[in-house]
Structure formats: C-alpha cells, structure tokens
Design a protein around this motif. Structure first.
Motif, PDB file in Angstrom:
ATOM      1  N   LYS A 105      -8.006  -5.559  -8.725  1.00 32.13           N
ATOM      2  CA  LYS A 105      -7.581  -6.721  -7.936  1.00 32.13           C
ATOM      3  C   LYS A 105      -7.084  -7.826  -8.846  1.00 32.13           C
ATOM      4  O   LYS A 105      -6.071  -8.482  -8.563  1.00 32.13           O
ATOM      5  N   ARG A 140      -3.190  -8.185  -6.180  1.00 32.70           N
ATOM      6  CA  ARG A 140      -3.082  -7.946  -4.743  1.00 32.70           C
ATOM      7  C   ARG A 140      -4.229  -7.044  -4.303  1.00 32.70           C
ATOM      8  O   ARG A 140      -5.043  -6.618  -5.117  1.00 32.70           O
ATOM      9  N   SER A 141      -4.285  -6.744  -3.025  1.00 33.07           N
ATOM     10  CA  SER A 141      -5.421  -6.013  -2.470  1.00 33.07           C
ATOM     11  C   SER A 141      -5.504  -4.603  -3.059  1.00 33.07           C
ATOM     12  O   SER A 141      -4.506  -4.017  -3.480  1.00 33.07           O
TER      13      SER A 141
END
Length: 320
Positions: free
Chosen positions: A84, A89-90
């Motif tokens: 992460k 980002r996710s």
C-alpha cells in the motif's frame, strides 16, 4: 534472504549514533521468524527443479505460495502494509500473492544460479562502469545492497564468471537449513562469506579491500545490538542499522549501491550507483552525519522499492 550487515565489532568500536540501542523485540523481529523450509522439502523441490525443469517447478510454486499466503498471517499483513505504501493505492489479496510468489521465484532461481546455469536468464546491467572502474584499478570498494530483489544474481555471476572479485559480510545463523542447502550446491560461492562479529572480521574486510575485492553487505535489517538511526522511508519513520556506514568510515573506501531486481519470467536487472568516494565522519557532528548518509541510502532504496515493489523481501513489520 540472508542478512548482510556491517559487523557488530565495527560498531562497538564506534561512537553511538543515538542514546539507546535497538531492542530485539522492536526492530529485529525478523530474527524470531520461524524457518519454514525443512531439509527434506528443500531437497524435494531441488530434485523437481533439476529433473522436471524451471517451467514446471514455477507452476508448483503456485500452490506453495497460496499456502504461505493463507498460513503466514504476520507476513501477509506486512505485505499489505508495504505494498500500500510502495504502490500508493489499494491492495488486494492477489497483490499479496504476487508478492509472495516473486520471493519464491527468486529462491528457485538461486538454485539454478548456484549451479552455474546462467543461460536460463536474461540479466541487464545498468551502471556497469561504476563498478568496473574500481575493479580495473585494483581498488577495493564496498557494495551496499538491501533485501530488495536478489543479491544472488550478482553473487553467482561475479564469482562463477570471475567478473567481480566479491566477498560478502553475511550472517549465516538465521535460516540455517536453506543456508546449508545452498552452500552445499556451490562451496566456491559459500567460501566468499566473511562472518560478522568474529575476532578477525575487521582484519578480513581490510585484507579483502587491500587485495582489490568488492565487499558486499545489505544495509536494511537491524541485527542484535546494531546501532541504529531513524530515517524517512515510504512516508513514515523506520529504523535502519548504522553498521554499513560506520564500517565504510573505518575503511575509508569507496561505496557503491547495488540493486538486483527480479522483473518477471527469466529477467533480472542489476543496478550499480556511485554512493561515495569515501565516508568521513566529523567527531563533533557524528550522529547527524551518519543519519544523513543512511538517509541518502534509504532514499535510493525507496526509489527502487517503488519501481519494483514485489521485490521487497522483508516480510515483517518494518515501520516503528
């Protein structure tokens, strides 16, 4: 990965970077992680790799990887955290699976590299001239790497093809099963190890440098009573060992950064970067200068970690 660190002996002869030493329970938790591979399982995978080939063995790594993703809770959580931060980002479970698989793939490739089967791989070298200049001049230097990617791709190529007169500072006490297994595959490469924290460690390092050797170590894991400093890494404070910088300052030798990135399939990239002609520490500002040098190293580590996040092989909680 094996831990290459500056020797504790060198650190004990140097002034403290901070008022306190690292506590094992806080910053070297990787030492307490259980070794997963048994001698029997290692020899079985080696037999499969040699007799059935790399393609089939890589397929068999998929269920093995899935098992570890499910069973290794702490490593799975730390993979989520790192990815992460590095990707920005996710993160989903398949990203973690890819992360674990990348690690397993480099372990498998180590077997072929130690057997001298270099024709299996496409290795691209960037900054070759940075290292070659010191080798041609017969001047020893320190090669500072990390547990990002594979050190073995350089170690095997350098020693087996005699292109790099390489010695490595390496602690072999952790993960003894896999260390013994790989050492038995190639005693020549095993013989390039300089054990840390031995009475003659500093002498052996000095002799190696004087003989024009490249002395390699990894600078991202704290071990035992290592002196440490805090650095900004991927948006948060993390603890890094000061040993590599202290040793380089004692030896007054050039320092080159090294990153061996696995790029998928049979592709590897080796990156060399000039770091310092020599490191000198001012007595009155010693701690600040050590922190500054380590932060410069960490900045390059962060650069390559973002570039190849699945190459990060520190599967333990890294941030404070």
């Amino acid at each position: 990965m094996d831990n290459y660190s500056a020797t504790s002996a060198a650190q004990r002869r140097s002034d403290s970077v901070s008022d306190s030493r690292s506590k094992a329970s806080d910053v070297d938790r990787w030492v307490d992680l259980p070794e997963r591979g048994t001698p029997a399982s290692l020899h079985l995978m080696a037999w499969i790799a040699v007799h059935l080939g790399r393609a089939i063995t890589r397929l068999l790594l998929c269920p093995v990887t899935l098992y570890f993703v499910i069973a290794s809770r702490e490593a799975r959580q730390t993979s989520y955290e790192f990815l992460k931060r590095a990707r920005g980002r996710s993160v989903h479970w398949w990203h973690v699976f890819r992360h674990f698989y990348c690690f397993a793939a480099t372990i498998l490739d180590r077997l072929y590299l130690l057997r001298g089967e270099f024709e299996r791989f496409r290795v691209t070298i960037h900054g070759r001239e940075v290292l070659q200049r010191h080798i041609e001049n017969g001047k020893g230097c320190m090669l500072l790497g990390s547990h990002l990617g594979s050190f073995e791709v350089l170690r095997a190529l350098g020693v087996m093809q005699r292109s790099v007169p390489l010695k490595v500072l390496m602690d072999t006490a952790h993960n003894q099963n896999i260390t013994r297994f790989f050492d038995a595959l190639n005693p020549t490469i095993a013989g390039t190890v300089i054990a840390p924290d031995q009475p003659d460690t500093l002498i052996r390092v000095r002799e190696s440098l004087d003989a024009g050797c490249v002395v390699g170590m990894l600078g991202d894991r704290v071990f035992g009573a290592d002196r440490t400093t805090q650095c900004d890494f991927l948006g948060a404070h993390a603890t890094f060992p000061a040993g590599a910088i202290l040793l380089a300052a004692m030896m007054h030798c050039p320092v080159i950064l090294f990153f061996g990135l696995y790029r998928g399939g049979n592709r590897y990239e080796i990156h060399f970067e000039h770091f310092a002609d020599a490191i000198f520490l001012d007595r009155d500002h010693r701690a600040e200068e050590i922190q500054s040098w380590i932060q410069q190293y960490v900045a390059r580590l962060e650069h390559y970690a973002r570039r190849a996040p699945y190459n990060w092989f520190n599967f333990y909680s890294f941030w404070n």
